[in-house]
Every structure is written in C-alpha cells, then in structure tokens.
Write a protein that holds these residues in place. Structure first.
Motif, PDB file in Angstrom:
ATOM      1  N   GLU A  60       0.811  -1.217   0.000  1.00 43.91           N
ATOM      2  CA  GLU A  60       0.000   0.000   0.000  1.00 43.91           C
ATOM      3  C   GLU A  60       0.849   1.274   0.000  1.00 43.91           C
ATOM      4  OE1 GLU A  60       0.206  -1.582   4.280  1.00 43.91           O
ATOM      5  OE2 GLU A  60      -0.031  -2.365   2.240  1.00 43.91           O
ATOM      6  N   GLN A  61       2.151   1.130   0.219  1.00 45.35           N
ATOM      7  CA  GLN A  61       3.050   2.286   0.227  1.00 45.35           C
ATOM      8  C   GLN A  61       3.793   2.451  -1.099  1.00 45.35           C
ATOM      9  OE1 GLN A  61       5.477   0.968   3.435  1.00 45.35           O
ATOM     10  NE2 GLN A  61       3.874   1.219   4.973  1.00 45.35           N
ATOM     11  N   LYS A  62       3.401   1.658  -2.100  1.00 43.72           N
ATOM     12  CA  LYS A  62       4.161   1.587  -3.348  1.00 43.72           C
ATOM     13  C   LYS A  62       4.326   2.954  -4.020  1.00 43.72           C
ATOM     14  CE  LYS A  62       4.449  -0.818  -7.774  1.00 43.72           C
ATOM     15  NZ  LYS A  62       4.794   0.404  -8.522  1.00 43.72           N
ATOM     16  N   GLN A  63       3.258   3.725  -4.132  1.00 41.53           N
ATOM     17  CA  GLN A  63       3.357   5.013  -4.828  1.00 41.53           C
ATOM     18  C   GLN A  63       4.336   5.950  -4.129  1.00 41.53           C
ATOM     19  OE1 GLN A  63      -0.387   6.985  -5.401  1.00 41.53           O
ATOM     20  NE2 GLN A  63       0.490   8.691  -6.552  1.00 41.53           N
ATOM     21  N   LEU A  64       4.272   6.002  -2.804  1.00 39.71           N
ATOM     22  CA  LEU A  64       5.171   6.864  -2.047  1.00 39.71           C
ATOM     23  C   LEU A  64       6.613   6.382  -2.161  1.00 39.71           C
ATOM     24  CD1 LEU A  64       5.567   9.227  -0.119  1.00 39.71           C
ATOM     25  CD2 LEU A  64       4.983   7.692   1.782  1.00 39.71           C
ATOM     26  N   ILE A  65       6.812   5.073  -2.071  1.00 42.20           N
ATOM     27  CA  ILE A  65       8.167   4.522  -2.174  1.00 42.20           C
ATOM     28  C   ILE A  65       8.734   4.743  -3.568  1.00 42.20           C
ATOM     29  CG2 ILE A  65       9.547   2.420  -2.035  1.00 42.20           C
ATOM     30  CD1 ILE A  65       8.498   3.488   0.654  1.00 42.20           C
ATOM     31  N   ASP A  66       7.893   4.604  -4.588  1.00 40.96           N
ATOM     32  CA  ASP A  66       8.361   4.832  -5.963  1.00 40.96           C
ATOM     33  C   ASP A  66       8.837   6.266  -6.146  1.00 40.96           C
ATOM     34  OD1 ASP A  66       7.897   2.243  -6.682  1.00 40.96           O
ATOM     35  OD2 ASP A  66       5.994   2.637  -7.722  1.00 40.96           O
ATOM     36  N   GLN A  67       8.187   7.213  -5.500  1.00 38.31           N
ATOM     37  CA  GLN A  67       8.625   8.610  -5.583  1.00 38.31           C
ATOM     38  C   GLN A  67      10.026   8.772  -4.992  1.00 38.31           C
ATOM     39  OE1 GLN A  67       5.621  10.978  -3.663  1.00 38.31           O
ATOM     40  NE2 GLN A  67       4.071  10.547  -5.208  1.00 38.31           N
ATOM     41  N   ILE A  68      10.287   8.065  -3.909  1.00 36.49           N
ATOM     42  CA  ILE A  68      11.618   8.116  -3.296  1.00 36.49           C
ATOM     43  C   ILE A  68      12.647   7.479  -4.226  1.00 36.49           C
ATOM     44  CG2 ILE A  68      13.010   7.277  -1.364  1.00 36.49           C
ATOM     45  CD1 ILE A  68      10.457   7.379   0.327  1.00 36.49           C
ATOM     46  N   ARG A  69      12.282   6.353  -4.812  1.00 34.78           N
ATOM     47  CA  ARG A  69      13.207   5.668  -5.727  1.00 34.78           C
ATOM     48  C   ARG A  69      13.546   6.537  -6.934  1.00 34.78           C
ATOM     49  NH1 ARG A  69      10.069   0.601  -4.673  1.00 34.78           N
ATOM     50  NH2 ARG A  69      11.408  -0.710  -3.372  1.00 34.78           N
ATOM     51  N   ASP A  70      12.561   7.253  -7.429  1.00 33.13           N
ATOM     52  CA  ASP A  70      12.791   8.090  -8.610  1.00 33.13           C
ATOM     53  C   ASP A  70      13.795   9.207  -8.331  1.00 33.13           C
ATOM     54  OD1 ASP A  70      11.006   6.576 -10.036  1.00 33.13           O
ATOM     55  OD2 ASP A  70       9.313   7.963  -9.808  1.00 33.13           O
ATOM     56  N   GLN A  71      13.943   9.599  -7.082  1.00 33.22           N
ATOM     57  CA  GLN A  71      14.871  10.684  -6.743  1.00 33.22           C
ATOM     58  C   GLN A  71      16.323  10.246  -6.881  1.00 33.22           C
ATOM     59  OE1 GLN A  71      13.744  11.823  -2.784  1.00 33.22           O
ATOM     60  NE2 GLN A  71      11.903  12.914  -3.441  1.00 33.22           N
ATOM     61  N   GLY A  72      16.608   8.984  -6.623  1.00 38.26           N
ATOM     62  CA  GLY A  72      17.972   8.489  -6.714  1.00 38.26           C
ATOM     63  C   GLY A  72      18.749   8.676  -5.430  1.00 38.26           C
ATOM     64  N   ILE A  73      19.713   7.792  -5.211  1.00 36.60           N
ATOM     65  CA  ILE A  73      20.511   7.856  -3.994  1.00 36.60           C
ATOM     66  C   ILE A  73      21.350   9.126  -3.984  1.00 36.60           C
ATOM     67  CG2 ILE A  73      22.502   6.593  -4.895  1.00 36.60           C
ATOM     68  CD1 ILE A  73      22.524   5.146  -2.096  1.00 36.60           C
ATOM     69  N   GLY A  74      21.476   9.733  -2.811  1.00 38.40           N
ATOM     70  CA  GLY A  74      22.226  10.972  -2.673  1.00 38.40           C
ATOM     71  C   GLY A  74      21.395  12.219  -2.873  1.00 38.40           C
ATOM     72  N   SER A  75      20.156  12.069  -3.342  1.00 37.79           N
ATOM     73  CA  SER A  75      19.298  13.231  -3.552  1.00 37.79           C
ATOM     74  C   SER A  75      18.761  13.733  -2.217  1.00 37.79           C
ATOM     75  CB  SER A  75      18.143  12.880  -4.479  1.00 37.79           C
ATOM     76  OG  SER A  75      17.351  11.846  -3.915  1.00 37.79           O
ATOM     77  N   ALA A  76      18.478  15.016  -2.156  1.00 37.31           N
ATOM     78  CA  ALA A  76      17.974  15.623  -0.924  1.00 37.31           C
ATOM     79  C   ALA A  76      16.493  15.297  -0.752  1.00 37.31           C
ATOM     80  CB  ALA A  76      18.175  17.127  -0.960  1.00 37.31           C
ATOM     81  N   MET A  77      16.104  15.043   0.480  1.00 36.32           N
ATOM     82  CA  MET A  77      14.705  14.791   0.814  1.00 36.32           C
ATOM     83  C   MET A  77      14.179  15.976   1.611  1.00 36.32           C
ATOM     84  SD  MET A  77      13.073  11.621   2.996  1.00 36.32           S
ATOM     85  CE  MET A  77      13.302  10.457   1.669  1.00 36.32           C
ATOM     86  N   THR A  78      13.010  16.470   1.236  1.00 38.45           N
ATOM     87  CA  THR A  78      12.428  17.586   1.968  1.00 38.45           C
ATOM     88  C   THR A  78      11.792  17.082   3.263  1.00 38.45           C
ATOM     89  OG1 THR A  78      10.240  17.421   0.939  1.00 38.45           O
ATOM     90  CG2 THR A  78      11.914  18.724  -0.221  1.00 38.45           C
TER      91      THR A  78
END
Length: 287
Positions: free
Chosen positions: A108-126
């Motif tokens: 059920e968290q797939k959409q939210l997790i996919d958004q994180i994956r799309d950012q790529g490692i090392g990217s800043a998170m707000t």
C-alpha cells in the motif's frame, strides 16, 4: 602484446586497489550522538540499479557484438535478479543489527516509495516528504541503497589507474622532448602514443582478471533520519566472490558467474552492515 607475467603483475596491482578503494564512509553525525532512541525503526528502500547497458552486457552477454539497449529482456532479467537478491540480503543482514528494526516497504506504500526511488541515492529529501514517509510507514529513518557496479571493477578504480599511468607517461615524454630537437619531439610523440595504449591495455588486462576471478559488486548506502530530516551516514563498499584462479584459464559458466555475483553482493552488504555498526559505536572526540 601482453605476456603472462604482465597479466599477473596487474592482477597484483588491481588487488592492491581493491584493498585501498573498497570502502568510503562519511558520517555527518556520530550515530551514538544522533539523539535517536534505539532500536531505530528503519525502512529499507533500494534505488534503481545504476549500471548502464554496456557494462551489464559485458558481464552477461559478452559474445554479442551489437550494443544492446537496457530494455533487452536478458539484461532486464539480470537487473531483476540482482535487485531482488540485494534487497533480500540487505534486509536479512541488517536484521542482525540489534539497534535496528528493519521494515520492508508494504504494497500500500508503493506510490510513495516509488517517488523516493525516482529521486535516486544521494538526492535531498524535503521535510514534507520525510513526514509523509514517517506517517505512512511508522519508520524513524530511511536506509537507501543502490548497486552502482555489478560484475566489473568500479569505474572510479579504472579511471584512477589510467590517469596515474598516463600522467607518468606524460612526465617521461616531457623529459624526452625537453632537448628541443625536432627528432626528439617526434620520438616523444610516438612514445606517448605507444605507451598510453600499452598502459591502458595492461591496466584493463589486470582488471579483466579481477573481474573473472572475483566478480566485484559495489553498493552505495545512506541512512536518513526522518525527523528532523538529516543524512546521518553514507558509505560505499565493494564485495567479491570466492577466489578461484582457474577462472582465468577456462570458460566460466552462467551458473558459476551468477553464484559469484550473489556472493559478491552478500559481501558488499555485510561490509555496509559492519560500517553502520561501527558508526553507532563511534564517539565524538573529546574537545
């Protein structure tokens, strides 16, 4: 032409590079002082594999000459297996760290997790993104990781080796040409061309041997606290399979190659887990 002795010398230097360049760790905050109550609930998320089609093809389909797109079914199967194995191994190995409670992404968290994956490692998170993730998962922190090299020596090792060899060649060439004679300058140009080609070939012969024997797998990882959002720790480690020098003089079958890659992935993750454990135990130096 490279001789057998030359190949073994370069294997030795490649193994030295292995020891010197296997791990880079940066801790923004000592985890023991991060003001987080343990055990920490950690959501583990794997970013898309950061390996291009040409390098995957060199590992899995080296006998085919035309360059294949990353969408090729055989390469997609290799990526799928690599990422599934890495995810399973990361969660299993990290579960052995008593200061962590490992949480895998839920359906059920797939959409939210996919958004994180799309950012790529090392990217800043707000902070807004971190709050949403914490609310949806109940996690205190995010452990984000990605495979950056798979079955071949990391690009940074190769580039560093070649730069060193070419720089030394340029120095010798400058000495030859310093006399100012036209003949010397012409000889220097020929020397530079020949030496650069030969040294590049020798370096890649050494790395080829390391690739065949140990199938290096490099993984980057970072631990991000969600509130307040802070990158606490980063690392990169390279794992290797069991060593069998006979792989240099015989054809390595697909099953053995895949077993090597799994072993190398597991070792890289064990090193990451060890780095993380050490970061928890590290203390701020006394003023």
């Amino acid at each position: 032409m490279l001789n057998f002795h030359g190949r073994w010398v370069n294997v030795f230097f490649a193994l030295m590079a292995l020891e010197l360049s296997g791990c880079v760790t940066t801790a923004n905050l000592p985890l023991s002082r991060a003001q987080m109550k343990t055990p920490i609930k950690v959501l583990v998320v794997q970013e898309p594999m950061a390996v291009d089609a040409a390098r995957l093809q060199a590992v899995f389909i080296p006998d085919i000459k035309p360059a294949l797109p990353i969408s090729d079914e055989r390469l997609q199967q290799a990526i799928k297996h690599a990422q599934e194995h890495a995810s399973t191994a990361m969660e299993a190995i990290m579960a052995g760290e008593p200061r962590l409670i490992i949480m895998g992404p839920q359906a059920e968290q797939k959409q939210l997790i996919d958004q994180i994956r799309d950012q790529g490692i090392g990217s800043a998170m707000t902070q807004e993104e971190a709050d949403r993730l914490q609310e949806a998962t109940g996690a205190d922190a995010l452990l984000r990781f990605a495979i950056t090299d798979y079955g071949l020596t990391p690009r940074s090792w190769r580039n560093g080796y070649i730069v060193f060899e070419v720089a030394s060649t340029l120095a010798v060439t400058a000495v030859i040409a310093y006399s100012g004679h036209a003949a010397a300058k012409a000889a220097a140009g020929i020397y530079l061309t020949q030496e650069t080609v030969e040294e590049a070939a020798e370096a890649y012969a050494g790395f080829w041997a390391l690739d065949e024997v140990s199938r290096p797998v490099r993984i980057e990882a970072e631990l991000i606290r969600l509130h307040p959002v802070t990158t606490l720790w980063k690392t990169s480690d390279t794992g290797f399979s069991d060593t069998s020098l006979s792989r240099l003089v015989r054809k390595v079958g697909a099953d053995e190659r895949d077993r090597q890659l799994n072993q190398a992935t597991d070792e890289a993750i064990r090193k990451i887990a060890s780095d993380l454990s050490n970061a928890f135990e590290r203390r701020n130096p006394e003023p």
